[in-house]
Enzyme design. Structure first.
Site, PDB file in Angstrom:
ATOM      1  N   CYS A  84       0.813  -1.219   0.000  1.00 14.50           N
ATOM      2  CA  CYS A  84       0.000   0.000   0.000  1.00 14.50           C
ATOM      3  C   CYS A  84       0.842   1.264   0.000  1.00 14.50           C
ATOM      4  O   CYS A  84       0.310   2.360  -0.196  1.00 14.50           O
ATOM      5  CB  CYS A  84      -0.934  -0.001   1.202  1.00 14.50           C
ATOM      6  SG  CYS A  84      -2.071  -1.404   1.237  1.00 14.50           S
ATOM      7  N   HIS A 127      -9.428   3.357  -1.563  1.00 14.68           N
ATOM      8  CA  HIS A 127      -8.053   2.868  -1.417  1.00 14.68           C
ATOM      9  C   HIS A 127      -7.623   2.013  -2.610  1.00 14.68           C
ATOM     10  O   HIS A 127      -7.403   0.815  -2.461  1.00 14.68           O
ATOM     11  CB  HIS A 127      -7.933   2.088  -0.107  1.00 14.68           C
ATOM     12  CG  HIS A 127      -6.559   1.613   0.217  1.00 14.68           C
ATOM     13  ND1 HIS A 127      -5.413   2.239  -0.226  1.00 14.68           N
ATOM     14  CD2 HIS A 127      -6.137   0.541   0.958  1.00 14.68           C
ATOM     15  CE1 HIS A 127      -4.357   1.580   0.224  1.00 14.68           C
ATOM     16  NE2 HIS A 127      -4.768   0.552   0.936  1.00 14.68           N
TER      17      HIS A 127
END
Length: 378
Positions: free
Chosen positions: A82, A325
């Site tokens: 991420c 996200h």
């Protein structure tokens, strides 16, 4: 060594999108390049986690240089779970600062929808150490951060409703952000009573599966929002090796490096975008970044200190929880929001914002980057 600034930004909407990762990247990059005045680009850096397995497309750097007509400039795709976007930005910044390049295009993207949940979950779980007993027992990211949440509540007296306060705050900010994935009003009660994912984390406590892209153009000089510093650190990907479950060392160390390089501290920051992959992660991050004492983050939330009018507005974009996200795009999208804040063009604008910070986490604490920015002329 010289100053480096962000001179252009571009971003798509986040959510479930009927377009390819290539299409999203091109849109974000063209917007950034146009805002920057169509400069000559010396290199391209792309942050991405799983375009091969999720979007059936690798070589994103080369694809961009070709489609944007940038010729044979160097390009690369960078992966750090991420934190892929933050890592790509850091490497580009370091090379411009060192004088290797004058102008660099940095982008991030992910295409995560369109596949079944099991396939996407398996791909995301590749960001854990699967050649371990934790991997073989099936530990997942919600499982890991659920353990952290339970431990935090046990140690410091926080409750499930404090997790819900994070999700509610970020949803309230997302409502005013036109690119956000979730813009529907909700309530503390709805969040607390939502479907349980892993105790104590409910549906609203977990960031969603998203599609999207973001891009920035950085350039030597002071012609835009100045990049004051960049910090990066790594941490163990194994829960059993963590000495203190409530201390994400990579977040703390990357922040310390960024503060030291900028000659600033937490009290100098006016607005922050941080990595709230889960509501619990935001509470830990505001402590690790030095905004509140360890174990006091939940009290700060309860007192409204992480909103407008408080000590430090956090995730004014809506955060990962509500903005969305798309993994590779997240680190760049955080920077876009900070740049917008410092250019006085942001959704949920913070009055008199001069200094902004963006923190991007990878895995369960395997990577973290922290970047500090200053308003042009400030």
């Amino acid at each position: 060594m010289s100053s480096v600034s962000v001179i252009g930004r571009g971003i798509t909407t986040f959510g479930k999108k009927d377009e390819s990762i290539k299409s999203m990247l091109i849109k974000a990059c063209r917007e950034a390049l146009l805002e920057a005045g169509r400069p000559n680009v010396d290199a391209v850096f792309v942050g991405n986690f799983a375009s091969g397995s999720l979007a059936n497309q690798e070589i994103l750097g080369s694809v961009l240089t070709n489609e944007l007509g940038l010729g044979n400039v160097p390009s690369v795709k960078m992966e750090g779970a991420c934190a892929s976007g933050g890592l790509a930005f850091r490497q580009a910044y370091q090379l411009v600062k060192a004088g290797e390049y004058k102008t660099v295009l940095v982008a991030g993207a992910e295409k995560m929808t369109g596949l079944d949940t099991e396939t996407v979950t398996n791909a995301i779980n590749l960001a854990m150490d699967n050649d371990s007993n934790e991997g073989s027992t099936g530990l997942t990211f919600p499982g890991f951060f659920g353990v952290l949440a339970n431990r935090y509540m046990y140690e410091y007296g926080a409750e499930k409703r404090h997790l819900a306060m994070v999700a509610l705050k970020n949803r309230e900010y997302a409502i005013a952000n036109p690119i956000a994935q979730f813009r529907k009003e909700t309530s503390l009660e709805e969040i607390i009573n939502s479907r349980l994912i892993t105790d104590p984390l409910g549906l609203f406590d977990c960031s969603p599966i998203s599609d999207g892209a973001a891009a920035v153009v950085i350039q030597k000089g002071q012609n835009g929002v100045e990049i004051l510093s960049s910090g990066q650190a790594s941490g163990t990907p194994l829960m059993q090796e963590v000495e203190d479950l409530l201390h994400i060392s990579a977040t703390y160390e990357s922040a310390q490096k960024a503060y030291e390089a900028a000659g600033l501290g937490p009290k100098d920051i006016d607005v922050v975008e941080l990595h709230d992959c889960f509501s619990m992660t935001e509470i830990i991050a505001i402590e690790e970044l030095g905004f509140f004492e360890k174990g006091k983050g939940w009290e700060a939330l309860e007192a409204g200190l992480t909103k407008h009018g408080g000590i430090i507005p956090v995730n004014t974009s809506g955060g990962l929880l509500s903005k969305g996200h798309p993994i590779g795009a997240t680190g760049i999208a955080q920077i876009v929001q900070i740049v917008d804040q410092l250019n006085e063009k942001a959704a949920n604008q913070v009055e008199n914002a001069r200094i902004g910070l963006a923190q991007n986490l990878g895995g369960t604490g395997a990577y973290s980057t922290v970047h500090i920015f200053r308003k042009k002329g400030a």
